[in-house]
Design a protein around this motif. Sequence first.
Motif, PDB file in Angstrom:
ATOM      1  N   LEU B 353     -17.349 -15.464   0.010  1.00 18.29           N
ATOM      2  CA  LEU B 353     -15.904 -15.419   0.204  1.00 18.29           C
ATOM      3  C   LEU B 353     -15.309 -16.400  -0.792  1.00 18.29           C
ATOM      4  O   LEU B 353     -15.557 -17.600  -0.718  1.00 18.29           O
ATOM      5  CB  LEU B 353     -15.568 -15.833   1.644  1.00 18.29           C
ATOM      6  CG  LEU B 353     -14.076 -16.019   1.967  1.00 18.29           C
ATOM      7  CD1 LEU B 353     -13.331 -14.709   1.808  1.00 18.29           C
ATOM      8  CD2 LEU B 353     -13.898 -16.532   3.378  1.00 18.29           C
ATOM      9  N   ILE B 356      -8.785 -17.004  -0.188  1.00 18.79           N
ATOM     10  CA  ILE B 356      -7.980 -16.404   0.880  1.00 18.79           C
ATOM     11  C   ILE B 356      -6.527 -16.490   0.439  1.00 18.79           C
ATOM     12  O   ILE B 356      -6.006 -17.582   0.192  1.00 18.79           O
ATOM     13  CB  ILE B 356      -8.159 -17.168   2.214  1.00 18.79           C
ATOM     14  CG1 ILE B 356      -9.602 -17.065   2.680  1.00 18.79           C
ATOM     15  CG2 ILE B 356      -7.236 -16.585   3.269  1.00 18.79           C
ATOM     16  CD1 ILE B 356      -9.852 -17.768   3.986  1.00 18.79           C
ATOM     17  N   TYR B 394      -3.832 -12.044   6.188  1.00 15.75           N
ATOM     18  CA  TYR B 394      -4.361 -12.613   4.949  1.00 15.75           C
ATOM     19  C   TYR B 394      -5.054 -11.549   4.127  1.00 15.75           C
ATOM     20  O   TYR B 394      -5.329 -10.448   4.617  1.00 15.75           O
ATOM     21  CB  TYR B 394      -5.402 -13.710   5.250  1.00 15.75           C
ATOM     22  CG  TYR B 394      -4.843 -14.841   6.073  1.00 15.75           C
ATOM     23  CD1 TYR B 394      -4.979 -14.832   7.453  1.00 15.75           C
ATOM     24  CD2 TYR B 394      -4.185 -15.904   5.471  1.00 15.75           C
ATOM     25  CE1 TYR B 394      -4.462 -15.867   8.212  1.00 15.75           C
ATOM     26  CE2 TYR B 394      -3.666 -16.935   6.226  1.00 15.75           C
ATOM     27  CZ  TYR B 394      -3.815 -16.915   7.594  1.00 15.75           C
ATOM     28  OH  TYR B 394      -3.310 -17.934   8.341  1.00 15.75           O
ATOM     29  N   PHE B 396      -8.561 -11.439   2.018  1.00 11.82           N
ATOM     30  CA  PHE B 396      -9.782 -12.175   1.678  1.00 11.82           C
ATOM     31  C   PHE B 396     -10.387 -11.576   0.419  1.00 11.82           C
ATOM     32  O   PHE B 396     -10.459 -10.357   0.290  1.00 11.82           O
ATOM     33  CB  PHE B 396     -10.806 -12.058   2.819  1.00 11.82           C
ATOM     34  CG  PHE B 396     -10.529 -12.944   4.000  1.00 11.82           C
ATOM     35  CD1 PHE B 396      -9.265 -13.402   4.282  1.00 11.82           C
ATOM     36  CD2 PHE B 396     -11.576 -13.320   4.828  1.00 11.82           C
ATOM     37  CE1 PHE B 396      -9.035 -14.213   5.371  1.00 11.82           C
ATOM     38  CE2 PHE B 396     -11.358 -14.135   5.924  1.00 11.82           C
ATOM     39  CZ  PHE B 396     -10.083 -14.581   6.204  1.00 11.82           C
ATOM     40  N   LYS B 418     -10.911  -7.171  -2.734  1.00  7.70           N
ATOM     41  CA  LYS B 418      -9.902  -7.779  -1.847  1.00  7.70           C
ATOM     42  C   LYS B 418      -9.764  -6.925  -0.597  1.00  7.70           C
ATOM     43  O   LYS B 418      -9.656  -5.698  -0.686  1.00  7.70           O
ATOM     44  CB  LYS B 418      -8.569  -7.850  -2.582  1.00  7.70           C
ATOM     45  CG  LYS B 418      -8.562  -8.836  -3.728  1.00  7.70           C
ATOM     46  CD  LYS B 418      -7.137  -9.222  -4.054  1.00  7.70           C
ATOM     47  CE  LYS B 418      -7.115 -10.270  -5.137  1.00  7.70           C
ATOM     48  NZ  LYS B 418      -7.444  -9.747  -6.464  1.00  7.70           N
TER      49      LYS B 418
END
Lengths: 145, 695
Positions: B353, B356, B394, B396, B418
């Motif tokens: 990841l 964000i 959001y 990520f 994304k």
Amino acid sequence: MGITFHIRRPNPRSQTITVLAGTQKSEKKMGRSTTSKDAQALFHSLHSAYVATPTKLKIIDSYIMFAVVTAVIQVVYMAIVGSFPFNSFLSGVLSCIGTAVLAVCLRIQVNKENKEFKDLPPERAFADFVLCNLVLHLVIMNFLG
Amino acid sequence: MARKSGFLVLASVLVASIASFCGSAAIFNPISDAHRSAALELFSPSDGSFGSLEETYEALRTFEVLGIEKELVIRTSVCASVSETLLSSLSTLKDLFQALRVNGILKCELNDKAFVEIASRFKDSLNAANLLLDFYHSIGGLMLIKDQTSEVDVHLGDADRVFRSIKALSQSDGKWRYSSNNPESSSYAAGIALETLAGLVSLASSEIDHSLIAILKNDIMKLFDGVERYDDGACYFDEKFVDAHGHQDPLSASSSVVRGITAFASATEESLNFPGDKILGLAKFFLGVEIPGCAKDLYHQIDALACLENSRVSVPLILSLPATVLSVSRKDQLKVRVNTVLGSAAPPLSVKLMQIFSSGSKDASVIDQELKFDPEHAVHVLENLPNNIDVGKYIFSFEISLQDPEHKKRYITGGRTKVPICITGVIEVKNVEIAVLDSDIGSIEMQKKLDLSGENDVALLANHLQKLRLSFQLSTPSRKAFKPHQAFLKLRHESGVEHIFVVGNSGKKFELILDFLGLVEKFFYLSGKYDIQLTVGDSVMENSFLRPLGHVELDLPDAPEKAARPPPQPVDSYSRYGPKTEIAHIFRAPEKRPPRELSLAFLGLVLLPFFGFLAGLLYLRVNLKNLPRSTVPATFAFLFHLGIASVLLLYALFWFKLDLFTTLKALGFLGIFLMFVGHRTLSHLASVSAKLKSA
């Protein structure tokens, strides 16, 4: 020919009221019989005068009688059962009365003693009578319902 | 100036990043069991067959790719049809090609002699062919024969000439034409041409000049230049016109091109550099269709994805999430899957990841945290969400990195992926207060504290000179102030009239003050009991609520003459549109009719005078002496009487059944007749009586 009437005046003596029982009845009988005798004489003279009319007119008169009697019977019937189909009652009665009226017109025109219609041939009057009756009865039939 | 241009560049970069950020977040899921059940539903054989051989092949290929082991009840009939087509001399090249395709999957028992004849037919047609589809069917057929039997020689003599004649149909933008007569080019034809040339290369690779293959590689690159894009990164090939074979939609055109380029990649040993992002884009396009509605579309989708998965180069890998909504209160963990397009396992890789982005703000927090791989469930798990993450929406950004460098050449990961994620939680509602204030002074008449977790039933009293105040505070699980999407207060009068107010937010707390003095007109001067209801809601709020708080007795002044009436409340439909009370219709009583016997008696009585009249005539000794004797007048007289009788009969008929118009018509005719006849009769009578008189 004129029709003359003789009216016999009653005996003034018959009008006085007598107390005598014996003569009263005979006097009353004489008064009654005088009245009835007068009526009878009247009727007789009428009858004899009538007899002299021509046959044709008598035929027309009997036709008129027949029409009027029929109308009377219809009115009596309506009086008994009520006038529900009123138009039928009217057409029935008017048919009788109408034809009676036309027959009266015919009698007037055909009567030889009537100076007014001297020049009118009776056949013409009869043709008018037939035509008017036919028209009357067409209307009557339509209104009968 | 430089500063300004620098600022402009920065601004454009920011805008571009926001645009790409807004555009490219989407989720693509690989093929799943939903596709398998859809295939079984769409490809169900109706009355014993799938349709034509082409449709049968599509069904079988789809089942083969999806791994559906379906015992085909119709296998015998299909095999019979296949052998019939292959043995018949009337079959066209297309029929033979389709039959061979079906046979390749079903593997029916066929005689090798048949294959020999068919192979020679294909070779003969290649010598004379000049249409793209003829080349396609012939070469495809020879390839299939080569796969199905080793007895037949499928070697092509003049492969170079064939290659050039197919290549002659290509256009400069990478598309192909169907024939030299037809100037229109299509991507679907390009796919077919590439597949054909790939087949040709595999049949006779030694004879084809390598420069031709290099030119073909160029054509493929040009074809890729003309690819169309969607915002979420999907790419597809589209057709611009309706060609002789009907319009090919993007799905079938893209599928055909994918078949062509993967066949070409398998046929040649040379290195091919297909643009990785476009291959991934094509894979996303096919997966983005999800489950197509018709059988042909499903076939194109599945076949294309199978070609991509089994391709020698550029196999796309898809990142998907089983759940995109995570709950803070349930302590959900972020799970990520990486599969091939058909749902098979990916080679060993790691998922990180990276960033964000929170929606609505431009900043992105850089995380760079690796997800742990759980081999049992084949998911990558993020153990703990970053600490400072609060409820909200959001995006990520993940990055996939392959562990084996060999795999890096073969698989496409697509850089940063994304994904939109929504994090929900329980919002705390506290310090809920409702109060009635005096207007001028601001002193509190009545104040109540409410606990929204339980039942509330406050009873307040207010008149038009006072105010109602409601205040509360909302905070997220991370103790930050929360602004929900909806915060409403509704006041409902007992007659049904409702008023809704938005609760305003002043940063720290939510407060609504209703000044009844200004609202008197809005409330239509209706005094009485108003029910209070509070609504607070948002998509990230797990405990959105709509709660009755109690009621307030409002005392408003009387309405003046010109005041607006309250809006009419909806009437109960049943009372307005339901059945009405039944009407008892009173019929007019029929008139009383006399009894039948009475009527008949009077009928007889009415007829009596007539007989009396006849009797009277007899008594008067009526005679018919005047009736004319001689023929002509006699006839007329007779007709006259007949005419009158007929008119009377007409009247009788009129009463019984005729109508007035018919009667009048008949009467007209009879009348004219009667007039004529009567005139003759009566004039005769008149002349007779005139003669008598004169005589």
